[in-house]
Design an enzyme around this catalytic site. Structure first.
Site, PDB file in Angstrom:
ATOM      1  N   TYR A 141       0.815  -1.213   0.000  1.00  0.00           N
ATOM      2  CA  TYR A 141       0.000   0.000   0.000  1.00  0.00           C
ATOM      3  C   TYR A 141       0.851   1.266   0.000  1.00  0.00           C
ATOM      4  O   TYR A 141       0.436   2.284  -0.555  1.00  0.00           O
ATOM      5  CB  TYR A 141      -0.914   0.039   1.235  1.00  0.00           C
ATOM      6  N   LYS A 189       3.771 -15.347   3.288  1.00  0.00           N
ATOM      7  CA  LYS A 189       4.014 -16.110   2.063  1.00  0.00           C
ATOM      8  C   LYS A 189       5.524 -16.347   2.013  1.00  0.00           C
ATOM      9  O   LYS A 189       6.212 -16.013   1.044  1.00  0.00           O
ATOM     10  CB  LYS A 189       3.486 -15.302   0.861  1.00  0.00           C
ATOM     11  N   ASP A 221      -2.252 -18.470   1.310  1.00  0.00           N
ATOM     12  CA  ASP A 221      -3.183 -19.224   0.449  1.00  0.00           C
ATOM     13  C   ASP A 221      -3.886 -20.314   1.250  1.00  0.00           C
ATOM     14  O   ASP A 221      -5.111 -20.463   1.206  1.00  0.00           O
ATOM     15  CB  ASP A 221      -2.473 -19.780  -0.801  1.00  0.00           C
ATOM     16  N   ASP A 245      -6.280  -7.329   4.497  1.00  0.00           N
ATOM     17  CA  ASP A 245      -7.414  -6.749   3.768  1.00  0.00           C
ATOM     18  C   ASP A 245      -8.271  -7.866   3.193  1.00  0.00           C
ATOM     19  O   ASP A 245      -9.495  -7.889   3.341  1.00  0.00           O
ATOM     20  CB  ASP A 245      -6.882  -5.840   2.652  1.00  0.00           C
ATOM     21  N   ASP A 249     -12.172  -9.463   4.760  1.00  0.00           N
ATOM     22  CA  ASP A 249     -13.426  -9.527   3.983  1.00  0.00           C
ATOM     23  C   ASP A 249     -13.926 -10.965   3.930  1.00  0.00           C
ATOM     24  O   ASP A 249     -15.129 -11.222   4.036  1.00  0.00           O
ATOM     25  CB  ASP A 249     -13.218  -9.039   2.532  1.00  0.00           C
TER      26      ASP A 249
HETATM   27  C1  IPM Z   1     -10.369  -1.636   3.755  1.00  0.00           C
HETATM   28  C2  IPM Z   1     -10.425  -1.097   2.341  1.00  0.00           C
HETATM   29  C3  IPM Z   1      -9.244  -0.171   2.065  1.00  0.00           C
HETATM   30  C4  IPM Z   1      -7.981  -1.012   2.214  1.00  0.00           C
HETATM   31  C5  IPM Z   1      -9.229   0.544   0.712  1.00  0.00           C
HETATM   32  C6  IPM Z   1     -10.524   1.235   0.420  1.00  0.00           C
HETATM   33  C7  IPM Z   1      -8.099   1.498   0.641  1.00  0.00           C
HETATM   34  O1  IPM Z   1     -10.523  -2.142   1.437  1.00  0.00           O
HETATM   35  O2  IPM Z   1     -10.274  -0.834   4.703  1.00  0.00           O
HETATM   36  O3  IPM Z   1     -10.446  -2.846   3.940  1.00  0.00           O
HETATM   37  O4  IPM Z   1      -7.607  -1.723   1.271  1.00  0.00           O
HETATM   38  O5  IPM Z   1      -7.356  -0.926   3.265  1.00  0.00           O
HETATM   39 MN    MN Z   2     -10.877  -4.077   2.371  1.00  0.00          MN
END
Ligand code: IPM
Ligand code: MN
Ligand code: NAD
Length: 365
Positions: A141, A189, A221, A245, A249
């Site tokens: 990032y 990894k 993975d 990240d 999710d």
């Molecule tokens: C999160 C989001 C952010 C990230 C993006 C929008 C920059 O996906 O907070 O999970 O990747 O950190």
């Molecule tokens: Mn995210």
């Protein structure tokens, strides 16, 4: 307790869910004699349109001058063709970097009532309770150099970590593991990447300071699979920025919806609080957004910035109660709707506020 909270609601469903989080905090303030002072500033796409930049100077100054920042979400399809440094998401990365928090805590626990909502079998997820500790200021990032050279058709980013960057987030993760099940899984990894080899070696070094915490390592993975197969085996999960990240999710599958995940970023000048989900352009402005992730994010503000554990727990208990009573936003429905009441974003917020009052008077669980 007095807290100065900056709200950067952002784009899409950001304002819808942060409104509900703020309203719950106001309820807590009234009930407990606390004063929460809210300031609202622009970030993301709305700031690009109105101020010409995703992070206006006044927003940043107000953020640095607050006790906590509550962020909704940034991003919108109309900005998708912009270069990464011009996009709404750049504003988010800039505020993260300026506030300095490097440890992004993303708790994901399964609510019994939502088990039917997950594509995973109830016995797989029932009782799952994971705390992701995602490094937030390093890796791909922020790594330099980075470039998309359109003439040569070549693009690159740099995944870079220093030993100190890994050690400081690892210490926070081990420390949190001590207060939980004393189990830490570090994700990397290291079979391919030097950065991950440094990551693993540093985590092993830091582990010596925490002999009471059991450490194991997983490749990212395989971890993506283990999380779906046996989520209950994990307690604290430590990851670098991008892996965290993605895996956080994925953990929305365990909790039943991405809209159920809160986060808190600690370790810097000012803590930053944001639900894990994004601006959800597909449902924005329709009252369909689940505000519970944002509301549980408000609970994290009370816990980590206010030291108000009882109040934080009251919010979390209220969320559980509301689910037990069968109230659902549309994302929390799958299949049989019998016995369930579908609520809009604001109705769900109101239901939590009603319930949190009762929780404060007579705490349960
Ligand atoms: C999160 C989001 C952010 C990230 C993006 C929008 C920059 O996906 O907070 O999970 O990747 O950190
Ligand atoms: Mn995210
Ligand atoms: P998203 O998280 O916005 O949405 C993914 C899916 O989950 C969508 O179907 C959405 O409707 C649903 N969803 C998300 N939150 C929900 C909620 N609270 N209630 C009900 N359903 C919910 O991810 P995306 O679609 O990949 O990204 C959209 C935009 O958001 C992009 O611009 C992205 O960069 C941005 N984003 C911002 C943040 C942030 O600001 N912290 C986080 C992630 C993504």
């Amino acid at each position: 307790m007095h807290l100065k909270i900056l709200v950067t609601a952002g784009d899409g469903i950001g304002p819808e869910v942060t409104n509900e989080a703020v309203a719950v905090l106001n309820e807590i303030a009234q009930a407990g004699g606390h004063t929460f002072e809210f300031d609202h500033r622009r970030i993301g796409g709305v700031a690009i349109v109105q101020d010409g930049t995703p992070l206006p100077a006044d927003t940043l100054a107000a953020a640095l001058d607050s006790d906590a920042v509550l962020l909704g979400a940034v991003g919108g399809n109309e900005f998708n063709s912009l270069a990464p440094d011009k996009r709404p998401e750049a504003g988010l990365l800039q505020i993260r970097s300026a506030l300095g928090g490097f440890a992004n805590l993303r708790p994901a626990f399964a609510f019994k009532e939502l088990a039917v909502n997950s594509p995973l079998r109830p016995e797989i997820i029932d009782g799952a309770d994971i705390l992701f500790v995602r490094e937030l200021l390093g890796g791909l990032y922020f790594g330099k150099p980075r470039e998309w050279d359109k003439t040569t058709g070549r693009a690159f980013n740099t995944m870079v970590y220093t030993r100190d960057e890994v050690a400081r987030v690892a210490r926070i993760a081990f420390d949190l593991a001590r207060g939980r099940r004393k189990k830490l899984t570090s994700v990397d990894k290291a079979n391919v990447l030097e950065v991950s080899q440094l990551w693993r070696a540093t985590v092993i070094e830091v582990a010596a300071e925490f002999p009471d915490v059991a450490l194991d390592h997983q490749y990212v993975d395989a971890m993506a699979m283990h999380l779906m197969n046996r989520p209950k085996d994990f307690d604290v999960v430590l990851t670098e920025n991008l892996f965290g990240d993605i895996l956080s999710d994925e953990s929305g599958v365990i909790t039943g919806s991405l809209g159920m995940l809160p986060s808190a970023t600690i370790g810097g000048k000012v803590n930053l609080y944001e639900p894990v989900h994004g601006s959800a352009p597909d449902i924005a402005g329709k009252g369909l957004a689940n505000p519970l992730g944002a509301i549980m994010t408000a609970a994290l503000i009370l816990r980590h910035s206010g030291g108000l554990e009882a109040e934080a727990a009251a919010i979390e208990a209220a969320v559980r109660k509301v689910l037990e009573q069968g109230f659902r936003t549309p994302d929390l429905l799958r299949g049989n709707k019998e016995g369930l009441t579908v609520l809009s974003t604001t109705e769900m917020g109101a239901k939590v506020r009603e319930t949190v009052k009762v929780q404060l008077l007579a705490p349960s669980r």
